[in-house]
Design a protein around this motif. Structure first.
Motif, PDB file in Angstrom:
ATOM      1  N   LYS A  22       0.991  -1.100  -0.054  1.00 47.30           N
ATOM      2  CA  LYS A  22       0.043  -0.109  -0.001  1.00 47.30           C
ATOM      3  C   LYS A  22       0.926   1.105   0.273  1.00 47.30           C
ATOM      4  CE  LYS A  22      -3.814  -1.929   2.660  1.00 47.30           C
ATOM      5  NZ  LYS A  22      -4.938  -1.927   3.575  1.00 47.30           N
ATOM      6  N   TYR A  23       1.924   1.012   0.697  1.00 48.92           N
ATOM      7  CA  TYR A  23       2.781   2.453   0.937  1.00 48.92           C
ATOM      8  C   TYR A  23       3.516   2.799  -0.395  1.00 48.92           C
ATOM      9  CZ  TYR A  23       6.662   5.489   2.704  1.00 48.92           C
ATOM     10  OH  TYR A  23       7.312   6.582   2.997  1.00 48.92           O
ATOM     11  N   LEU A  24       3.757   1.759  -1.109  1.00 46.83           N
ATOM     12  CA  LEU A  24       4.564   1.862  -2.442  1.00 46.83           C
ATOM     13  C   LEU A  24       3.622   1.938  -3.654  1.00 46.83           C
ATOM     14  CD1 LEU A  24       7.533  -0.659  -1.873  1.00 46.83           C
ATOM     15  CD2 LEU A  24       7.514   1.988  -1.943  1.00 46.83           C
ATOM     16  N   GLY A  25       2.083   1.783  -3.438  1.00 46.98           N
ATOM     17  CA  GLY A  25       1.170   1.765  -4.451  1.00 46.98           C
ATOM     18  C   GLY A  25       1.390   0.798  -5.661  1.00 46.98           C
ATOM     19  N   ILE A  26       1.884  -0.538  -4.996  1.00 48.31           N
ATOM     20  CA  ILE A  26       1.921  -1.504  -5.819  1.00 48.31           C
ATOM     21  C   ILE A  26       1.135  -2.794  -5.063  1.00 48.31           C
ATOM     22  CG2 ILE A  26       4.097  -0.962  -6.887  1.00 48.31           C
ATOM     23  CD1 ILE A  26       5.600  -2.838  -4.666  1.00 48.31           C
ATOM     24  N   THR A  27       0.957  -4.104  -5.781  1.00 45.50           N
ATOM     25  CA  THR A  27       0.456  -5.151  -4.966  1.00 45.50           C
ATOM     26  C   THR A  27       1.500  -5.813  -4.322  1.00 45.50           C
ATOM     27  OG1 THR A  27       0.739  -6.658  -6.971  1.00 45.50           O
ATOM     28  CG2 THR A  27      -1.041  -5.338  -7.179  1.00 45.50           C
ATOM     29  N   LYS A  28       0.839  -6.830  -3.226  1.00 49.39           N
ATOM     30  CA  LYS A  28       1.765  -7.368  -2.415  1.00 49.39           C
ATOM     31  C   LYS A  28       2.354  -8.749  -3.467  1.00 49.39           C
ATOM     32  CE  LYS A  28      -1.587 -10.777  -0.599  1.00 49.39           C
ATOM     33  NZ  LYS A  28      -2.334 -11.610   0.650  1.00 49.39           N
ATOM     34  N   LYS A  29       1.648  -8.919  -4.534  1.00 47.34           N
ATOM     35  CA  LYS A  29       2.276  -9.886  -5.233  1.00 47.34           C
ATOM     36  C   LYS A  29       3.573  -9.715  -6.012  1.00 47.34           C
ATOM     37  CE  LYS A  29       0.902 -12.603  -9.569  1.00 47.34           C
ATOM     38  NZ  LYS A  29       0.222 -13.114 -10.469  1.00 47.34           N
ATOM     39  N   THR A  30       3.677  -8.265  -6.232  1.00 54.54           N
ATOM     40  CA  THR A  30       4.663  -7.416  -6.935  1.00 54.54           C
ATOM     41  C   THR A  30       5.786  -7.471  -5.683  1.00 54.54           C
ATOM     42  OG1 THR A  30       3.350  -6.440  -8.455  1.00 54.54           O
ATOM     43  CG2 THR A  30       5.570  -5.305  -8.006  1.00 54.54           C
ATOM     44  N   VAL A  31       5.266  -7.242  -4.668  1.00 55.12           N
ATOM     45  CA  VAL A  31       6.470  -7.122  -3.446  1.00 55.12           C
ATOM     46  C   VAL A  31       7.060  -8.386  -3.265  1.00 55.12           C
ATOM     47  CG1 VAL A  31       6.655  -6.968  -1.100  1.00 55.12           C
ATOM     48  CG2 VAL A  31       5.342  -5.288  -2.139  1.00 55.12           C
ATOM     49  N   HIS A  32       6.235  -9.580  -3.397  1.00 51.90           N
ATOM     50  CA  HIS A  32       6.703 -11.128  -3.131  1.00 51.90           C
ATOM     51  C   HIS A  32       7.702 -11.380  -4.228  1.00 51.90           C
ATOM     52  CE1 HIS A  32       4.688 -12.519   0.335  1.00 51.90           C
ATOM     53  NE2 HIS A  32       3.712 -12.236  -0.089  1.00 51.90           N
ATOM     54  N   ALA A  33       7.356 -11.028  -5.452  1.00 53.56           N
ATOM     55  CA  ALA A  33       8.122 -11.072  -6.541  1.00 53.56           C
ATOM     56  C   ALA A  33       9.621 -10.499  -6.640  1.00 53.56           C
ATOM     57  CB  ALA A  33       7.422 -10.426  -8.071  1.00 53.56           C
ATOM     58  N   MET A  34       9.496  -9.036  -6.191  1.00 46.84           N
ATOM     59  CA  MET A  34      10.553  -8.722  -6.047  1.00 46.84           C
ATOM     60  C   MET A  34      11.633  -9.017  -4.915  1.00 46.84           C
ATOM     61  SD  MET A  34       9.760  -4.427  -6.858  1.00 46.84           S
ATOM     62  CE  MET A  34       8.561  -4.341  -5.695  1.00 46.84           C
ATOM     63  N   ILE A  35      10.875  -9.757  -3.773  1.00 42.21           N
ATOM     64  CA  ILE A  35      11.718 -10.361  -2.763  1.00 42.21           C
ATOM     65  C   ILE A  35      12.356 -11.744  -3.312  1.00 42.21           C
ATOM     66  CG2 ILE A  35      11.350 -11.539  -0.649  1.00 42.21           C
ATOM     67  CD1 ILE A  35       9.365  -9.470   0.181  1.00 42.21           C
ATOM     68  N   ASN A  36      11.486 -12.392  -4.049  1.00 40.51           N
ATOM     69  CA  ASN A  36      12.157 -13.727  -4.565  1.00 40.51           C
ATOM     70  C   ASN A  36      13.413 -13.235  -5.775  1.00 40.51           C
ATOM     71  OD1 ASN A  36      10.421 -15.088  -3.097  1.00 40.51           O
ATOM     72  ND2 ASN A  36       8.787 -15.235  -4.642  1.00 40.51           N
ATOM     73  N   GLU A  37      13.056 -12.198  -6.260  1.00 39.55           N
ATOM     74  CA  GLU A  37      14.217 -11.813  -7.461  1.00 39.55           C
ATOM     75  C   GLU A  37      15.399 -11.204  -6.523  1.00 39.55           C
ATOM     76  OE1 GLU A  37      12.438  -9.073 -10.219  1.00 39.55           O
ATOM     77  OE2 GLU A  37      10.855 -10.487 -10.607  1.00 39.55           O
ATOM     78  N   GLY A  38      15.287 -10.984  -5.338  1.00 37.61           N
ATOM     79  CA  GLY A  38      16.284 -10.427  -4.623  1.00 37.61           C
ATOM     80  C   GLY A  38      16.808  -9.027  -4.769  1.00 37.61           C
ATOM     81  N   ILE A  39      15.776  -8.150  -5.326  1.00 42.70           N
ATOM     82  CA  ILE A  39      15.699  -6.947  -5.615  1.00 42.70           C
ATOM     83  C   ILE A  39      15.082  -5.709  -4.691  1.00 42.70           C
ATOM     84  CG2 ILE A  39      16.183  -7.104  -8.314  1.00 42.70           C
ATOM     85  CD1 ILE A  39      13.320  -6.432  -8.592  1.00 42.70           C
ATOM     86  N   PHE A  40      14.277  -6.468  -3.711  1.00 45.78           N
ATOM     87  CA  PHE A  40      13.612  -5.702  -2.897  1.00 45.78           C
ATOM     88  C   PHE A  40      14.595  -5.540  -1.359  1.00 45.78           C
ATOM     89  CE2 PHE A  40      10.059  -4.326   0.096  1.00 45.78           C
ATOM     90  CZ  PHE A  40       9.309  -3.732  -0.785  1.00 45.78           C
ATOM     91  N   PRO A  41      14.496  -4.044  -1.031  1.00 46.28           N
ATOM     92  CA  PRO A  41      14.964  -3.989   0.408  1.00 46.28           C
ATOM     93  C   PRO A  41      14.858  -5.235   1.327  1.00 46.28           C
ATOM     94  CG  PRO A  41      13.905  -1.941  -0.181  1.00 46.28           C
ATOM     95  CD  PRO A  41      13.372  -3.261  -1.105  1.00 46.28           C
ATOM     96  N   PRO A  42      15.958  -5.502   2.072  1.00 44.43           N
ATOM     97  CA  PRO A  42      15.646  -6.462   3.024  1.00 44.43           C
ATOM     98  C   PRO A  42      14.986  -5.797   4.327  1.00 44.43           C
ATOM     99  CG  PRO A  42      17.867  -6.007   3.358  1.00 44.43           C
ATOM    100  CD  PRO A  42      17.293  -5.304   1.939  1.00 44.43           C
ATOM    101  N   PRO A  43      13.996  -6.526   5.032  1.00 47.84           N
ATOM    102  CA  PRO A  43      13.125  -5.879   6.366  1.00 47.84           C
ATOM    103  C   PRO A  43      14.295  -5.503   7.200  1.00 47.84           C
ATOM    104  CG  PRO A  43      12.735  -8.326   6.105  1.00 47.84           C
ATOM    105  CD  PRO A  43      13.633  -8.004   4.886  1.00 47.84           C
TER     106      PRO A  43
END
Length: 79
Positions: A22-43
């Protein structure tokens, strides 16, 4: 190893993938995809709660990452 205390401003935290999306204006599916691709910032914080793992991100990390997001109307390149 010495016990290190890290201070994090609670107002700078976003709890969970749904809120991050919600904060980034994208879907949670997109967040999961970017995490799996290793391009999303770590928590910033990973907390085990029973069988669940709570992930918490800092808004400042997400704000820094935001320019890397593709506009919604621009598809991923197919090269």
């Amino acid at each position: 190893m010495p016990n290190v205390k890290i201070s994090i401003n609670q107002d700078d935290l976003i709890f969970g993938i749904i809120e991050v999306a919600k904060y980034l204006g994208i879907t949670k599916k997109t967040v999961h995809a970017m995490i799996n691709e290793g391009i999303f910032p770590p928590p910033a914080i990973l907390q085990n709660v029973g069988k669940r793992v709570i992930k918490v991100w800092k808004k400042s990390d997400l704000d820094e990452f935001r320019p890397n997001l593709r506009p919604a109307h621009r598809p991923k390149s197919v090269t």
